[in-house]
Design a protein around this motif. Sequence first.
Motif, PDB file in Angstrom:
ATOM      1  N   GLY A 154       0.818  -1.211   0.000  1.00  0.00           N
ATOM      2  CA  GLY A 154       0.000   0.000   0.000  1.00  0.00           C
ATOM      3  C   GLY A 154       0.851   1.259   0.000  1.00  0.00           C
ATOM      4  O   GLY A 154       0.563   2.219  -0.717  1.00  0.00           O
ATOM      5  N   GLN A 157       2.487   1.727  -3.388  1.00  0.00           N
ATOM      6  CA  GLN A 157       1.545   2.239  -4.385  1.00  0.00           C
ATOM      7  C   GLN A 157       1.403   3.760  -4.225  1.00  0.00           C
ATOM      8  O   GLN A 157       1.249   4.484  -5.193  1.00  0.00           O
ATOM      9  CB  GLN A 157       0.191   1.521  -4.251  1.00  0.00           C
ATOM     10  N   LEU A 181      -3.842  -5.025  -3.469  1.00  0.00           N
ATOM     11  CA  LEU A 181      -3.785  -4.545  -2.086  1.00  0.00           C
ATOM     12  C   LEU A 181      -4.858  -5.220  -1.233  1.00  0.00           C
ATOM     13  O   LEU A 181      -5.859  -5.689  -1.755  1.00  0.00           O
ATOM     14  CB  LEU A 181      -4.005  -3.032  -2.057  1.00  0.00           C
ATOM     15  N   ASN A 185      -6.152  -1.229   2.676  1.00  0.00           N
ATOM     16  CA  ASN A 185      -5.391  -0.368   1.772  1.00  0.00           C
ATOM     17  C   ASN A 185      -6.180   0.029   0.532  1.00  0.00           C
ATOM     18  O   ASN A 185      -5.997   1.124   0.007  1.00  0.00           O
ATOM     19  CB  ASN A 185      -4.084  -1.043   1.376  1.00  0.00           C
ATOM     20  N   GLN A 186      -7.038  -0.868   0.054  1.00  0.00           N
ATOM     21  CA  GLN A 186      -7.870  -0.531  -1.105  1.00  0.00           C
ATOM     22  C   GLN A 186      -8.707   0.691  -0.796  1.00  0.00           C
ATOM     23  O   GLN A 186      -8.770   1.641  -1.575  1.00  0.00           O
ATOM     24  CB  GLN A 186      -8.801  -1.702  -1.441  1.00  0.00           C
TER      25      GLN A 186
END
Lengths: 268, 264
Positions: A154, A157, A181, A185-186
């Motif tokens: 995460g 990203q 993820l 985290n999404q």
Amino acid sequence: MAILTLTDIAHSYQKKGLFQPKQAPVLEHISLNIPVGQCFTLLGVSGAGKSTLGNIMLGIERPTRGTVTFLGQNLYEAKGATLKQLRRELQVVFQDSLSAVDPRMTAEQIIAEPLDNYQMVAQADKRAYITELLEQVGLSADDLTKYPRQFSGGQLQRINIARALALKPKLIVLDEPISSLDMVNQRLIIDLLQRLKEDFQLTYVFITHDIKAACLLSDHIAILEAGTITEQYTTVADFIASTKSAAHHLKTSLLAEHPMKRTIRSLP
Amino acid sequence: MTIPVLEVQQLAVEVAGQPLLYPLDLSIEAGEVVGLVGESGSGKTMTSLAIFQLLDASLTQHGSIRLNGEELTTMSDKALRQRRGNELAMIMQNPMTAFSPLYTIGYQFIELIRQHSACTKKQATQRACAALADVQLQAPEKLLTLYPFELSGGMLQRVMIAFAAVLRPKLIIADEPTTALDLYNQKEVLKHLEHIRVTHQTAILLISHDLSVIAEMADRVLVMEKGHVVEATDVVSLFQAPQHPYTQHLIKARLTVPALEEGL
């Protein structure tokens, strides 16, 4: 107004053949307008051609037929300084955050690379600018000297997003940015992308197979199926309404939110 | 009372005195699905590797793991090898790296079958084809001649399920079996797991960070956070009345679109 226009795009990959190489068509008859300031979502299952279309928009995969117009210029005919300027306005975030960065570079070096290519900030101000970008994506100055392996998926990203933002682009192609993820985290990355879109007045092309993520981030949804655009919706509400009628193929793949609504197993 | 297929008592893992997994109890009956949920790094995969007796030698493991009443922790390597495949099987997250890229699907499948049961190559081929047809893969004979990289992720994951199910194990550990797949393939893979559970009364330990997968499949759920089991309950209670703050946090963090789910 459209920032990026695809006109009658077709693309095929070459397959090995015994005597003659065969052409395997991947995309056919694709014409799209990406409106300024919107999140334009390409929704589809794997193998539909989403990433190929994303690469064509990015100028890294020349389509077999058709034209890509970005900021009024033909992306595949532009040369020299014009092309360099177009590329600066067009950035990307890929799905696999770890393979999108050089493992031997620190976070600072990763984000500095595009800045150096375009000599965007003076050497003396560079560190302050990168720190500011890191703070924008929820990281801090402490992370400047860390290497990719020291970050979670995460966090990494977020660094990819910071790098995409560094040149202050107009359009970012997000190719499955949250699919690798975990749930927590999404959610965080979706919220971050939403905020950055407003703060930096960005246009997104959001490539995803996740119907829920699409509903949360999109303004415009186009469904890509086996290489062609089969449906387009100019609002999320319209898209959701369409899933109510008939057995929408994407909707029937949706998993239940609650065990009381199971679709695969019945409760014991 | 019947013996559970898997009974884990006070399983703990540490490295040089530093605990990684705190004492954990877990039991699964035949035909039951137990879900293990938590964020990345919470100890889910470590638990599954411990059950499989595949932990790195530098890690120390405590507690008892019984499969059909047999203690695995004190079993010889040879006996363990005989149990793996025959009685317990694993489905891994990333189908692209779970196979050897050097051999065809058929070579690997036939090797697996003949390693664990006495049969001729021809019989093994037949069993492999039947198992592939079971997970709705077209033209299994052709599939056996292909290399893993010639298949898509969704197809390979179904091949892995066929590998896991072919010897009719009592327990399947599915470690994030759907995470690398798109929605359509996720649902297909879960349907195949359910089919195996119903037809062979296989016990399944389902590891996932995706609460929708757990909601669809599990009977009971263990929630893990930083090596601790913070909540263990039946699946309906977990979603209706999550007790632990961490579980509540996980349920709240999900991406939800209420308008989309109406009338589902």
